[in-house]
Write a protein that holds these residues in place. Sequence first.
Motif, PDB file in Angstrom:
ATOM      1  N   ALA A 196      48.254  36.519  36.998  1.00  0.00           N
ATOM      2  CA  ALA A 196      49.720  36.493  37.094  1.00  0.00           C
ATOM      3  C   ALA A 196      50.325  37.567  36.203  1.00  0.00           C
ATOM      4  N   GLY A 197      49.704  38.753  36.207  1.00  0.00           N
ATOM      5  CA  GLY A 197      50.186  39.834  35.342  1.00  0.00           C
ATOM      6  C   GLY A 197      51.208  40.709  36.030  1.00  0.00           C
ATOM      7  N   ARG A 198      51.142  42.001  35.736  1.00  0.00           N
ATOM      8  CA  ARG A 198      52.162  42.972  36.133  1.00  0.00           C
ATOM      9  C   ARG A 198      52.354  43.063  37.649  1.00  0.00           C
ATOM     10  N   VAL A 199      51.253  43.072  38.397  1.00  0.00           N
ATOM     11  CA  VAL A 199      51.386  43.311  39.847  1.00  0.00           C
ATOM     12  C   VAL A 199      51.654  42.018  40.622  1.00  0.00           C
ATOM     13  N   ALA A 200      51.408  40.876  39.981  1.00  0.00           N
ATOM     14  CA  ALA A 200      51.451  39.601  40.709  1.00  0.00           C
ATOM     15  C   ALA A 200      52.800  39.301  41.391  1.00  0.00           C
ATOM     16  N   ALA A 246      46.778  31.317  39.892  1.00  0.00           N
ATOM     17  CA  ALA A 246      45.839  30.974  38.820  1.00  0.00           C
ATOM     18  C   ALA A 246      45.825  32.082  37.783  1.00  0.00           C
ATOM     19  N   ASP A 247      45.844  31.695  36.533  1.00  0.00           N
ATOM     20  CA  ASP A 247      45.692  32.676  35.445  1.00  0.00           C
ATOM     21  C   ASP A 247      45.093  31.941  34.261  1.00  0.00           C
ATOM     22  N   SER A 248      44.094  32.555  33.624  1.00  0.00           N
ATOM     23  CA  SER A 248      43.465  31.903  32.471  1.00  0.00           C
ATOM     24  C   SER A 248      44.483  31.732  31.344  1.00  0.00           C
ATOM     25  N   ASP A 249      45.516  32.551  31.350  1.00  0.00           N
ATOM     26  CA  ASP A 249      46.666  32.358  30.461  1.00  0.00           C
ATOM     27  C   ASP A 249      47.622  31.425  31.232  1.00  0.00           C
ATOM     28  N   PRO A 282      50.275  29.450  30.741  1.00  0.00           N
ATOM     29  CA  PRO A 282      51.741  29.579  30.769  1.00  0.00           C
ATOM     30  C   PRO A 282      52.207  30.706  31.702  1.00  0.00           C
ATOM     31  N   ARG A 283      51.409  31.765  31.819  1.00  0.00           N
ATOM     32  CA  ARG A 283      51.756  32.855  32.749  1.00  0.00           C
ATOM     33  C   ARG A 283      51.732  32.378  34.189  1.00  0.00           C
ATOM     34  N   ALA A 284      50.650  31.658  34.522  1.00  0.00           N
ATOM     35  CA  ALA A 284      50.517  31.129  35.888  1.00  0.00           C
ATOM     36  C   ALA A 284      51.676  30.182  36.173  1.00  0.00           C
ATOM     37  N   PRO A 298      42.212  42.261  35.822  1.00  0.00           N
ATOM     38  CA  PRO A 298      41.689  43.485  35.196  1.00  0.00           C
ATOM     39  C   PRO A 298      40.484  43.991  35.996  1.00  0.00           C
ATOM     40  N   HIS A 299      40.317  45.329  36.021  1.00  0.00           N
ATOM     41  CA  HIS A 299      39.320  45.930  36.916  1.00  0.00           C
ATOM     42  C   HIS A 299      37.907  45.388  36.731  1.00  0.00           C
ATOM     43  N   TRP A 300      37.515  45.108  35.497  1.00  0.00           N
ATOM     44  CA  TRP A 300      36.131  44.689  35.252  1.00  0.00           C
ATOM     45  C   TRP A 300      35.833  43.319  35.851  1.00  0.00           C
ATOM     46  N   LEU A 301      36.881  42.556  36.228  1.00  0.00           N
ATOM     47  CA  LEU A 301      36.650  41.230  36.802  1.00  0.00           C
ATOM     48  C   LEU A 301      36.646  41.226  38.329  1.00  0.00           C
ATOM     49  N   HIS A 302      37.014  42.353  38.950  1.00  0.00           N
ATOM     50  CA  HIS A 302      37.092  42.377  40.417  1.00  0.00           C
ATOM     51  C   HIS A 302      35.750  41.957  41.044  1.00  0.00           C
ATOM     52  N   TYR A 303      34.685  42.559  40.518  1.00  0.00           N
ATOM     53  CA  TYR A 303      33.344  42.351  41.080  1.00  0.00           C
ATOM     54  C   TYR A 303      32.929  40.870  41.052  1.00  0.00           C
ATOM     55  N   GLU A 312      42.837  43.947  44.539  1.00  0.00           N
ATOM     56  CA  GLU A 312      43.665  45.094  44.133  1.00  0.00           C
ATOM     57  C   GLU A 312      42.760  46.308  43.873  1.00  0.00           C
ATOM     58  N   LYS A 313      43.323  47.493  44.035  1.00  0.00           N
ATOM     59  CA  LYS A 313      42.544  48.703  43.798  1.00  0.00           C
ATOM     60  C   LYS A 313      42.227  48.859  42.331  1.00  0.00           C
ATOM     61  N   PRO A 314      41.194  49.553  41.937  1.00  0.00           N
ATOM     62  CA  PRO A 314      40.101  49.975  42.792  1.00  0.00           C
ATOM     63  C   PRO A 314      39.212  48.776  43.099  1.00  0.00           C
ATOM     64  N   ALA A 356      44.886  44.888  26.533  1.00  0.00           N
ATOM     65  CA  ALA A 356      43.711  45.430  25.831  1.00  0.00           C
ATOM     66  C   ALA A 356      42.685  46.002  26.804  1.00  0.00           C
ATOM     67  N   TRP A 357      42.465  45.360  27.948  1.00  0.00           N
ATOM     68  CA  TRP A 357      41.429  45.837  28.877  1.00  0.00           C
ATOM     69  C   TRP A 357      41.727  47.244  29.371  1.00  0.00           C
ATOM     70  N   PHE A 358      43.004  47.595  29.451  1.00  0.00           N
ATOM     71  CA  PHE A 358      43.383  48.905  29.981  1.00  0.00           C
ATOM     72  C   PHE A 358      42.999  50.036  29.025  1.00  0.00           C
ATOM     73  N   LEU A 387      41.171  55.275  36.764  1.00  0.00           N
ATOM     74  CA  LEU A 387      40.888  54.197  37.713  1.00  0.00           C
ATOM     75  C   LEU A 387      42.186  53.546  38.184  1.00  0.00           C
ATOM     76  N   MET A 388      43.141  53.411  37.293  1.00  0.00           N
ATOM     77  CA  MET A 388      44.397  52.728  37.645  1.00  0.00           C
ATOM     78  C   MET A 388      45.189  53.521  38.683  1.00  0.00           C
ATOM     79  N   ASN A 389      45.414  54.802  38.415  1.00  0.00           N
ATOM     80  CA  ASN A 389      46.306  55.572  39.302  1.00  0.00           C
ATOM     81  C   ASN A 389      45.586  56.623  40.140  1.00  0.00           C
TER      82      ASN A 389
HETATM   83  N1  LIG Z   1      49.301  48.303  43.896  1.00  0.00           N
HETATM   84  C1  LIG Z   1      49.990  48.544  42.808  1.00  0.00           C
HETATM   85  O1  LIG Z   1      51.028  49.188  42.854  1.00  0.00           O
HETATM   86  C2  LIG Z   1      49.498  48.016  41.486  1.00  0.00           C
HETATM   87  C3  LIG Z   1      50.341  48.053  40.360  1.00  0.00           C
HETATM   88  C4  LIG Z   1      49.841  47.534  39.146  1.00  0.00           C
HETATM   89  C5  LIG Z   1      48.550  47.021  39.083  1.00  0.00           C
HETATM   90  N2  LIG Z   1      47.764  47.036  40.208  1.00  0.00           N
HETATM   91  C6  LIG Z   1      46.396  46.493  40.175  1.00  0.00           C
HETATM   92  O2  LIG Z   1      46.491  45.076  39.995  1.00  0.00           O
HETATM   93  C7  LIG Z   1      45.385  44.607  39.233  1.00  0.00           C
HETATM   94  C8  LIG Z   1      45.903  43.862  38.014  1.00  0.00           C
HETATM   95  O3  LIG Z   1      46.641  44.779  37.215  1.00  0.00           O
HETATM   96  P1  LIG Z   1      47.839  44.283  36.284  1.00  0.00           P
HETATM   97  O4  LIG Z   1      48.493  45.492  35.753  1.00  0.00           O
HETATM   98  O5  LIG Z   1      48.655  43.263  37.015  1.00  0.00           O
HETATM   99  O6  LIG Z   1      46.988  43.570  35.110  1.00  0.00           O
HETATM  100  P2  LIG Z   1      47.524  42.612  33.959  1.00  0.00           P
HETATM  101  O7  LIG Z   1      46.633  42.797  32.817  1.00  0.00           O
HETATM  102  O8  LIG Z   1      48.999  42.773  33.802  1.00  0.00           O
HETATM  103  O9  LIG Z   1      47.300  41.152  34.594  1.00  0.00           O
HETATM  104  C9  LIG Z   1      46.030  40.586  34.758  1.00  0.00           C
HETATM  105  C10 LIG Z   1      46.154  39.074  34.612  1.00  0.00           C
HETATM  106  O10 LIG Z   1      44.864  38.497  34.823  1.00  0.00           O
HETATM  107  C11 LIG Z   1      44.723  37.395  33.925  1.00  0.00           C
HETATM  108  N3  LIG Z   1      43.304  37.097  33.736  1.00  0.00           N
HETATM  109  C12 LIG Z   1      42.400  37.777  32.977  1.00  0.00           C
HETATM  110  N4  LIG Z   1      41.197  37.198  33.099  1.00  0.00           N
HETATM  111  C13 LIG Z   1      41.340  36.137  33.951  1.00  0.00           C
HETATM  112  C14 LIG Z   1      40.447  35.191  34.493  1.00  0.00           C
HETATM  113  N5  LIG Z   1      39.138  35.172  34.173  1.00  0.00           N
HETATM  114  N6  LIG Z   1      40.937  34.242  35.345  1.00  0.00           N
HETATM  115  C15 LIG Z   1      42.239  34.244  35.674  1.00  0.00           C
HETATM  116  N7  LIG Z   1      43.133  35.130  35.192  1.00  0.00           N
HETATM  117  C16 LIG Z   1      42.683  36.069  34.344  1.00  0.00           C
HETATM  118  C17 LIG Z   1      45.411  37.874  32.660  1.00  0.00           C
HETATM  119  O11 LIG Z   1      45.774  36.758  31.836  1.00  0.00           O
HETATM  120  C18 LIG Z   1      46.626  38.628  33.227  1.00  0.00           C
HETATM  121  O12 LIG Z   1      47.753  37.776  33.361  1.00  0.00           O
HETATM  122  C19 LIG Z   1      44.560  45.846  38.906  1.00  0.00           C
HETATM  123  O13 LIG Z   1      43.566  45.995  39.885  1.00  0.00           O
HETATM  124  C20 LIG Z   1      45.552  46.997  39.028  1.00  0.00           C
HETATM  125  O14 LIG Z   1      44.951  48.243  39.346  1.00  0.00           O
HETATM  126  C21 LIG Z   1      48.226  47.507  41.397  1.00  0.00           C
END
Ligand SMILES: NC(=O)c1ccc[n+]([C@@H]2O[C@H](COP(=O)([O-])OP(=O)(O)OC[C@H]3O[C@@H](n4cnc5c(N)ncnc54)[C@H](O)[C@@H]3O)[C@@H](O)[C@H]2O)c1
Length: 327
Positions: free
Chosen positions: A12-16, A35-38, A40-42, A74-79, A95-97, A164-166, A177-179
């Motif tokens: 539930a971070g920036r892109v959610a 769902a978010d491990s944080d 309150p964010r979810a 975060p990217h490292w969790l996609h896999y 989400e990409k990548p 921090a992951w970024f 990787l992000m852009n």
């Molecule tokens: N398409 C776009 O325009 C765009 C824009 C921004 C980000 N993104 C992509 O979106 C993805 C997320 O980026 P972001 O900037 O939103 O990241 P972010 O760090 O803002 O959000 C990630 C969220 O994941 C949560 N999280 C971490 N580990 C977790 C787990 N094990 N279980 C559940 N939740 C967990 C964190 O608490 C955080 O709220 C990335 O792949 C990024 O490249 C795409």
Amino acid sequence: MSKSLNAFIIGAGRVAPGLARAITSSPGVSLVGIADSDFPRAEALAGRLGVRAAADYREFLADPSVDLAVIALPHWLHYSVAIECARAGKHVYVEKPLANSLDEADEMIAVAEAHHVRLFAAHTQRFFASTILARQMIEEGRIGAPIYATDTWYKDFGLSTRPAWFLDRAKGGGMWLMNGAHMIDRTCWMLGSEVAAVKAWIGNPIYRLPADDSAMALLQLKNGTHCTIVHAGYRRGVGRCEVEILGTEGMLKVDTYGSRVWIDENGEFVPVEVQKHDAFTYEMTKLVEALQTGAELPVPISWGRHMVEVLCACEESGRTGREVILS
Ligand SMILES: NC(=O)c1ccc[n+]([C@@H]2O[C@H](COP(=O)([O-])OP(=O)(O)OC[C@H]3O[C@@H](n4cnc5c(N)ncnc54)[C@H](O)[C@@H]3O)[C@@H](O)[C@H]2O)c1
């Protein structure tokens, strides 16, 4: 009538919020939770949308009524998370990548195939109205045959606001990787080709973090065109995000985020009208149609894999100082 799908978002971070808007605005799909491990964010995002919140995404994976997992992690969790979702029998939007390495991407694709679910790599930039229009104009021959494109994106690194992951490449962090994922996708898509070879420099001279802050890449495309990808997250600078495309009979310029397109006329760029739409919603609508009908995904997974291949090949070129020819 096709079955309506139930989707939930992990992260539930920036892109959610953009993804939630896409799901709630697209026909044929409903948002059932966040769902978010944080937690309150979810809860904060889910509360605004009137859907369920969970700290553990596995709650939704255990629910047989859920069809689609939307991974915004975060990217490292996609896999690992995509593999878990596919094993639970859910279609997966990542989400990409798609992944941090080609090995990871290949395993994700294999697991999705084995579990008869579809894996989608979200490359949203090609769903912007401006990118679609520019590609259409190129296909119509409005600038003749395309020769090359220069994709240039400067933006504030935003150190104080970055998670921090970024700030760590081991976790998939850094501007590249992000852009880079967006830039390579949009420009190669407009030029209509995959990449054959790359020569790149990727570094961290501005912040000296274990993650890059600036990069330059020259891509040779399979169709004979070329492009440069120039990207930096600066400490101080001037923002710009534009792609210029040179053809045998003219030039185009595209501002993806600003939904603007220009074409040359009498030695100047003149604007072309763009019918704006919400790119996230357009992408989600196309994805849901494909999931319901079994049609090809709006971004084939082979393309999502190829984007990881190009990103990693540029990193390898940066490390070795050599051109990397893609397989
Ligand atoms: N398409 C776009 O325009 C765009 C824009 C921004 C980000 N993104 C992509 O979106 C993805 C997320 O980026 P972001 O900037 O939103 O990241 P972010 O760090 O803002 O959000 C990630 C969220 O994941 C949560 N999280 C971490 N580990 C977790 C787990 N094990 N279980 C559940 N939740 C967990 C964190 O608490 C955080 O709220 C990335 O792949 C990024 O490249 C795409």
